[in-house]
Design an enzyme around this catalytic site. Structure first.
Site, PDB file in Angstrom:
ATOM      1  CE  LYS A  79      72.991 -40.368  15.553  1.00 47.62           C
ATOM      2  NZ  LYS A  79      73.701 -39.187  15.058  1.00 47.62           N
ATOM      3  CG  ASP A  80      74.202 -35.795  18.226  1.00 46.75           C
ATOM      4  OD1 ASP A  80      74.882 -36.450  17.416  1.00 46.75           O
ATOM      5  OD2 ASP A  80      73.096 -35.288  17.942  1.00 46.75           O
ATOM      6  NE  ARG A 129      78.297 -45.792  13.188  1.00 47.13           N
ATOM      7  CZ  ARG A 129      77.189 -46.098  12.519  1.00 47.13           C
ATOM      8  NH1 ARG A 129      77.036 -47.318  12.034  1.00 47.13           N
ATOM      9  NH2 ARG A 129      76.229 -45.214  12.349  1.00 47.13           N
ATOM     10  NE  ARG A 130      74.860 -43.953   9.851  1.00 44.67           N
ATOM     11  CZ  ARG A 130      74.176 -42.935  10.340  1.00 44.67           C
ATOM     12  NH1 ARG A 130      74.339 -41.721   9.849  1.00 44.67           N
ATOM     13  NH2 ARG A 130      73.331 -43.109  11.329  1.00 44.67           N
ATOM     14  NE  ARG A 147      76.992 -32.040   8.735  1.00 46.16           N
ATOM     15  CZ  ARG A 147      77.435 -30.976   9.419  1.00 46.16           C
ATOM     16  NH1 ARG A 147      78.629 -30.469   9.158  1.00 46.16           N
ATOM     17  NH2 ARG A 147      76.697 -30.414  10.355  1.00 46.16           N
ATOM     18  NE  ARG A 153      72.244 -35.694   6.520  1.00 50.54           N
ATOM     19  CZ  ARG A 153      73.139 -36.170   7.365  1.00 50.54           C
ATOM     20  NH1 ARG A 153      73.576 -37.416   7.237  1.00 50.54           N
ATOM     21  NH2 ARG A 153      73.614 -35.435   8.344  1.00 50.54           N
ATOM     22  CB  CYS A 240      80.741 -39.042  16.504  1.00 49.41           C
ATOM     23  SG  CYS A 240      80.700 -37.261  16.618  1.00 49.41           S
TER      24      CYS A 240
END
Length: 313
Positions: A79-80, A129-130, A147, A153, A240
């Site tokens: 996805k990156d 998106r989230r 981040r 996190r 993204c």
């Protein structure tokens, strides 16, 4: 023979790269040396992803190392990766995908889910998106950017800075932290980022020997599904930095592709889906992207396009 594998330095990146290295050593007999490379995304931890370039910020330095011959291959979260490979580089293999879903992680022992979090609870994510999907589901929650690596996190949740965070299931599971997951978000409605849960092994396009060694690691259903997802993303001209989601579900030589474009406030979600042959995955992605545009995704994306920043090129 010794091969140098480029990787980011986070615990998750190293775990993923060692997983690939172990399998490659068994199949090729080569000795794999991990070469840690710090990327722009690792350095700029105090800026939201949407402000510092999105796709490419976790890959550019690794790309340079490959092109300059300092490493022989590199491992990325798919996805990156930008939807177009830099000249001279190509994806040599996409192993079988891990869980593509997003998950909720709340304070340890609370068992809180997205629906049971109290009104006004603080939920953290670095993904537009989230953020949009949280706001669509729970407009009464306070969504904030967060981040840092997965462990950082989670620690911020446990310290009470956030009531919950949203992460990719794949990374949490690869780190052996599945026991911290409060809820798996249903992928049918809560669509993940294109390519989420999959890894990509990048090589120099001219390196035919390297591509041959990687072939046994390539998982055809995962490659076809993620190609459809990335084709959708590319056709929309998005990355993204924008709230775009897609998931390809392979079955019996076909793929059911679902796509979504959201407004940042979650008030508007544009969805589309279609089924096509796995061998025509790119065409399927382009077809679903066209359906999204017909249903108004072009207006959302047009309003969201951010000015190009130095380093995004």
């Amino acid at each position: 023979m010794k091969l140098r594998m480029g990787t980011r330095g986070s615990r998750l990146a190293l775990t993923q790269s060692r997983w690939v290295a172990d399998r490659l050593e068994k199949r090729s007999g080569a000795e794999i040396e991990l070469v840690t490379i710090r990327t722009s995304g690792d350095v700029l931890q105090d800026h939201p992803l949407s402000e510092i370039g999105g796709q490419g910020i976790f890959t550019k330095e690794l790309d340079s190392a490959l092109l300059e011959g300092r490493v022989d291959l590199a491992v990325h979260s798919l996805k990156d990766l930008p939807t177009e490979s830099p000249p001279g580089l190509s994806i040599g293999a996409i192993p079988e995908r891990e869980d593509a879903r997003d998950v909720i992680i709340a304070s340890e022992g609370s068992g809180a889910t997205l629906l049971t979090l109290p009104a006004g609870a603080r939920i953290g994510t670095s993904s537009l998106r989230r953020m949009a999907l949280v706001r669509a589901s729970r407009p009464d929650l306070w969504v904030e950017d967060i981040r840092g690596n997965v462990e950082t996190r989670i620690r911020r949740v446990d310290e009470g800075e956030f009531d919950a965070i949203v992460l990719a299931a794949a990374g949490v599971r690869r780190l052996g932290l599945a026991g911290r997951i409060s809820e798996f978000l249903e992928a049918g409605s809560w669509l993940p980022a294109p390519g989420q849960g999959a890894l990509a092994i990048v090589v120099r396009s001219e390196d035919r020997a390297g591509a041959g060694w990687l072939q046994p690691l390539d998982h055809e259903p995962t490659r076809a599904a993620t190609e459809a997802e990335r084709a959708l993303l590319h056709a929309l001209g998005a990355g993204c930095r924008l709230p775009v989601a897609a998931l390809g579900l392979p079955f019996d030589g076909e793929i059911r592709l679902r796509g979504l474009v959201a407004s940042p406030d979650g008030r508007r979600l544009v969805r589309a889906e279609a089924t096509g042959l796995a061998g025509s995955s790119v065409a399927l992605g382009e077809h679903v992207a066209a359906r999204l545009l017909e249903r108004g995704a072009d207006l959302l994306l047009g309003a969201l396009q951010l000015p190009e920043r130095e380093g995004d090129r």
